[in-house]
Design an enzyme around this catalytic site. Sequence first.
Site, PDB file in Angstrom:
ATOM      1  CE1 TYR A 147      28.281  35.437  34.059  1.00  0.00           C
ATOM      2  CE2 TYR A 147      30.243  36.110  35.281  1.00  0.00           C
ATOM      3  CZ  TYR A 147      29.138  35.286  35.141  1.00  0.00           C
ATOM      4  OH  TYR A 147      28.892  34.308  36.061  1.00  0.00           O
ATOM      5  CD  GLU A 205      33.219  34.559  37.745  1.00  0.00           C
ATOM      6  OE1 GLU A 205      32.766  34.104  36.682  1.00  0.00           O
ATOM      7  OE2 GLU A 205      33.110  33.968  38.847  1.00  0.00           O
ATOM      8  CD1 TRP A 206      33.682  43.628  32.566  1.00  0.00           C
ATOM      9  CD2 TRP A 206      34.959  44.775  34.011  1.00  0.00           C
ATOM     10  NE1 TRP A 206      33.709  44.937  32.169  1.00  0.00           N
ATOM     11  CE2 TRP A 206      34.477  45.662  33.019  1.00  0.00           C
ATOM     12  CE3 TRP A 206      35.787  45.275  35.021  1.00  0.00           C
ATOM     13  CZ2 TRP A 206      34.807  47.022  33.033  1.00  0.00           C
ATOM     14  CZ3 TRP A 206      36.100  46.619  35.017  1.00  0.00           C
ATOM     15  CH2 TRP A 206      35.608  47.483  34.036  1.00  0.00           C
ATOM     16  N   PRO A 207      35.599  40.144  32.319  1.00  0.00           N
ATOM     17  CG  PRO A 207      37.861  39.556  32.259  1.00  0.00           C
ATOM     18  CD  PRO A 207      36.835  40.198  33.119  1.00  0.00           C
ATOM     19  CG  ASP A 252      29.694  35.101  39.648  1.00  0.00           C
ATOM     20  OD1 ASP A 252      30.009  35.278  38.454  1.00  0.00           O
ATOM     21  OD2 ASP A 252      29.532  33.969  40.144  1.00  0.00           O
ATOM     22  CG  ASP A 267      32.107  28.331  36.679  1.00  0.00           C
ATOM     23  OD1 ASP A 267      32.495  29.469  36.362  1.00  0.00           O
ATOM     24  OD2 ASP A 267      31.059  28.114  37.317  1.00  0.00           O
TER      25      ASP A 267
HETATM   26  C1  GLA Z   1      29.632  31.310  38.702  1.00  0.00           C
HETATM   27  C2  GLA Z   1      31.122  31.472  38.986  1.00  0.00           C
HETATM   28  C3  GLA Z   1      31.595  30.327  39.872  1.00  0.00           C
HETATM   29  C4  GLA Z   1      30.798  30.309  41.159  1.00  0.00           C
HETATM   30  C5  GLA Z   1      29.321  30.214  40.855  1.00  0.00           C
HETATM   31  C6  GLA Z   1      28.475  30.391  42.105  1.00  0.00           C
HETATM   32  O1  GLA Z   1      29.380  30.175  37.932  1.00  0.00           O
HETATM   33  O2  GLA Z   1      31.853  31.501  37.785  1.00  0.00           O
HETATM   34  O3  GLA Z   1      32.977  30.454  40.126  1.00  0.00           O
HETATM   35  O4  GLA Z   1      31.092  31.474  41.902  1.00  0.00           O
HETATM   36  O5  GLA Z   1      28.911  31.210  39.924  1.00  0.00           O
HETATM   37  O6  GLA Z   1      27.105  30.364  41.854  1.00  0.00           O
END
Ligand code: GLA
Length: 409
Positions: A196, A192-194, A159, A220
């Site tokens: 953020y 989740e690089w792109p 993450d 999410d």
């Molecule tokens: C972020 C991620 C989610 C999940 C939560 C956990 O929001 O995008 O997919 O992993 O963190 O805290």
Amino acid sequence: MAAALRWALVAAVAVVAVVALDNGVARTPPMGWLHWERFLCGTDCAAEPDSCVSERLFTEMADVMVAEGWKEAGYEFVCIDDCWMAPTRDERGRLQADPRRFPGGIRALADYVHSKGLKLGIYSDVGNRTCAGFPGSYGHYELDAQTFASWGVDLLKFDGCNADSLGLLAEGYRNMSLALNKTGRPIVYSCEWPFYLRPVQQPNYTEIKQYCNHWRNFYDVYDSWNSIKSIVEWTALHQDSIVKIAGPGGWNDPDMLVIGNFGLSWDQAVTQMAMWAIMAAPLFMSNDLRHMKPEAKWLLQNKEVIAINQDPLGKQGYRITKDKNFELWERPLSDRAYAVAVLNQQEIGGPQNFTFSLTFLGNGLACNPACCIQQILPTGRDWGVHNWVSSLSVEVNPTGTVLLKVVPL
Ligand code: GLA
């Protein structure tokens, strides 16, 4: 250096620059189960023994995955998300699982999951803290990669919360990728690089694909139609930059499948399954496999939809046209076939017909000179042989999708 040689080197580098992360995994979109959307950060196992983030949750899910046909359908990863850790690292600086909720530790859990023929996924964060405030990997990338590998972990969701700067975010994602490769253990690297990066800077997907096996671009997923709708719309609006980059080894990740929970109607669940297949999305369910309605199980285990999602050509689909409330999508498949989705966005009234010319498909080539059309969702149906000037008329429920496979003759 001779000009020709220099040019050959430049060309070689250019070729390398478009290849995917070369760790041999995720040649098709990974499939499995991930705890987050359904179970969030439950840590009170005394009050909620069935749903807290604990060893029991994952062993029970692994048991059901084998017993109820999930593994056979292709779902192989059992993945832990945030909140598995103890609040501090151990005396040697290593991450450790919360000892009350994971009394056997992660190594034993991985052994158990492997004994069932499944794989284990784990979660950490590029920054000092995870999104839920547990210890993150910042300053410990090598150690954490080694720890995960020594436990027998097969996937890492990394993450991007709490990275102090964009530079640290990028460096962290790169360094963790290199650290994982250095362990010698094949570990799927989920980024989740792109997501953020995007609010501040246009992501460089060519680079991201060199380091990650899949990557989140957008918010999410929630257990709601609004969420599914917004993910599909975001994907269509950005398709020119994100579709071409997807392929074996590297995938755009529109987030978890929420089918089997509370928020989607039947037609909306069909839409999520069909569109995640069209988008060549990793298929991580977040639901309670121990309590699953037969129709949700039928949809999630549907062999024809999964075959489209897992097509070896590995090309992501795209929206061809939007016509009032209807959207027409296609995905090129191997053997010159196409998957086609007709999505009805209308949220009022009843089923409506959408009629389209088959010349729209595959730039006019999908059904040229003729093709065979098979309906896969919402129910199987044989539409028979068509030629390239004919049109097809399908009835689609509000917020539902009709998924077809078009095979050239
Ligand atoms: C972020 C991620 C989610 C999940 C939560 C956990 O929001 O995008 O997919 O992993 O963190 O805290």
